[in-house]
Design an enzyme around this catalytic site. Structure first.
Site, PDB file in Angstrom:
ATOM      1  CE  LYS A 265      -1.993  -0.650   4.049  1.00 50.65           C
ATOM      2  NZ  LYS A 265      -1.840  -2.393   4.275  1.00 50.65           N
TER       3      LYS A 265
ATOM      4  NE  ARG B 246      -4.801  -1.156  10.277  1.00 54.02           N
ATOM      5  CZ  ARG B 246      -3.735  -0.629   9.680  1.00 54.02           C
ATOM      6  NH1 ARG B 246      -3.643   0.392   9.076  1.00 54.02           N
ATOM      7  NH2 ARG B 246      -2.634  -1.275   9.898  1.00 54.02           N
TER       8      ARG B 246
ATOM      9  NE  ARG C 232       6.716  -4.005   6.543  1.00 54.71           N
ATOM     10  CZ  ARG C 232       5.747  -3.757   6.405  1.00 54.71           C
ATOM     11  NH1 ARG C 232       5.137  -3.174   5.320  1.00 54.71           N
ATOM     12  NH2 ARG C 232       4.597  -3.648   7.393  1.00 54.71           N
TER      13      ARG C 232
ATOM     14  NE  ARG D 137       6.204  -0.997  10.014  1.00 54.93           N
ATOM     15  CZ  ARG D 137       5.021  -1.011   9.445  1.00 54.93           C
ATOM     16  NH1 ARG D 137       4.981  -0.420   8.104  1.00 54.93           N
ATOM     17  NH2 ARG D 137       4.023  -1.529  10.051  1.00 54.93           N
TER      18      ARG D 137
ATOM     19  NE  ARG E  17       0.970  -4.503  11.792  1.00 49.41           N
ATOM     20  CZ  ARG E  17       1.548  -4.089  10.835  1.00 49.41           C
ATOM     21  NH1 ARG E  17       2.569  -4.740  10.218  1.00 49.41           N
ATOM     22  NH2 ARG E  17       1.233  -3.032  10.122  1.00 49.41           N
TER      23      ARG E  17
HETATM   24  P1  AMP Z   1       0.427   0.393   9.223  1.00 46.66           P
HETATM   25  O1  AMP Z   1       1.693   0.972   9.063  1.00 46.66           O
HETATM   26  O2  AMP Z   1      -0.658   0.917   8.482  1.00 46.66           O
HETATM   27  O3  AMP Z   1       0.572  -1.004   9.310  1.00 46.66           O
HETATM   28  O4  AMP Z   1       0.137   0.849  10.832  1.00 46.66           O
HETATM   29  C1  AMP Z   1       1.063   0.492  12.003  1.00 46.66           C
HETATM   30  C2  AMP Z   1       0.168   0.466  13.279  1.00 46.66           C
HETATM   31  O5  AMP Z   1      -0.598   1.806  13.481  1.00 46.66           O
HETATM   32  C3  AMP Z   1      -0.940  -0.721  13.206  1.00 46.66           C
HETATM   33  O6  AMP Z   1      -0.586  -1.870  13.692  1.00 46.66           O
HETATM   34  C4  AMP Z   1      -1.723  -0.016  14.336  1.00 46.66           C
HETATM   35  O7  AMP Z   1      -1.483  -0.196  15.432  1.00 46.66           O
HETATM   36  C5  AMP Z   1      -1.626   1.485  14.136  1.00 46.66           C
HETATM   37  N1  AMP Z   1      -2.833   1.897  13.163  1.00 46.66           N
HETATM   38  C6  AMP Z   1      -2.631   2.407  11.998  1.00 46.66           C
HETATM   39  N2  AMP Z   1      -3.593   2.942  11.321  1.00 46.66           N
HETATM   40  C7  AMP Z   1      -4.854   2.455  11.936  1.00 46.66           C
HETATM   41  C8  AMP Z   1      -6.016   2.737  12.090  1.00 46.66           C
HETATM   42  N3  AMP Z   1      -6.947   3.203  11.081  1.00 46.66           N
HETATM   43  N4  AMP Z   1      -6.701   2.161  13.261  1.00 46.66           N
HETATM   44  C9  AMP Z   1      -6.177   1.837  14.356  1.00 46.66           C
HETATM   45  N5  AMP Z   1      -4.955   1.649  14.512  1.00 46.66           N
HETATM   46  C10 AMP Z   1      -4.168   1.940  13.467  1.00 46.66           C
END
Ligand code: AMP
Length: 188
Positions: A13, A88, A126, A128, A139
């Site tokens: 993404k 989400r 990755r 991270r 996740r």
């Molecule tokens: P991402 O990089 O989008 O995978 O986001 C990393 C982390 O940020 C996720 O595992 C969540 O803990 C938090 N996060 C990101 N976007 C959201 C969202 N829309 N709702 C809740 N938590 C989020």
């Protein structure tokens, strides 16, 4: 153009979002990036977010929604935006509806589809902090149980575009742009 890209962790993404936001000249708004920035700067919001993201859990909707609401009030969103990683949950999708200016809605919602085995390979490589194997599995599970239903919400609204997310990066970008053009044309 008001767009949303969503898909499981590891679907690419972020990479695609950069191309699309450049192509349409709209800001890329990634809630994951916003949270990481807050965590990096050790803000109160960052402290709160860290507790959840470290274990792969979602940050509570009220916290996330408020952060996005503020971000969408910034001037650079006047011409549109590309949301990445938000909404989400179905509740976030409904909250977003209320945040958008009266009479506007998302014009295209891109759902990236990648087989789970491929995601595991990509995420494991990755490196991270939230990419430990247990966290990865959690996740993916949260994506499947909580986030994927968001697709149905937008399918009903007629704006969902499903994109196969395996193949050369430029080819996937092309599929995305074609998909956006098609779904937005149908609306005219
Ligand atoms: P991402 O990089 O989008 O995978 O986001 C990393 C982390 O940020 C996720 O595992 C969540 O803990 C938090 N996060 C990101 N976007 C959201 C969202 N829309 N709702 C809740 N938590 C989020």
């Amino acid at each position: 153009m008001r767009l949303l890209i969503f898909g499981p962790p590891g679907a690419g993404k972020g990479t695609q979002a950069q191309f699309i936001s450049k192509y349409y000249g709209i800001p890329h708004i990634s809630t994951g990036d916003l949270f990481r920035e807050h965590i990096h700067n050790d803000t109160p919001l960052g402290k709160e977010a860290k507790r959840y993201s470290e274990t792969g859990d979602l940050v509570p909707d009220e916290v996330t929604n408020e952060m996005v609401r503020k971000r969408l009030l910034e001037k650079d969103t006047a011409k549109g935006f590309l949301l990445d990683g938000f909404p989400r949950t179905p509740a976030q999708a409904e909250a977003l509806e209320r945040m958008l200016p009266e009479g506007t809605s998302l014009q295209a919602v891109l759902r990236m589809i990648v087989p789970e085995a491929e995601l595991l390979t990509r995420l494991a490589g990755r490196g991270r902090q939230d990419d430990e194997l247990e966290t990865i599995r959690k996740r993916l599970r949260i994506y499947r149980d909580t986030t994927r239903p968001v697709a149905e919400y937008y399918r009903e609204k007629g704006v969902l575009v499903e994109i196969q997310g395996v193949g050369p990066i430029e080819e996937i970008t092309r599929r995305i742009i074609d998909g956006i053009e098609e779904v937005t044309l149908n609306k005219m």
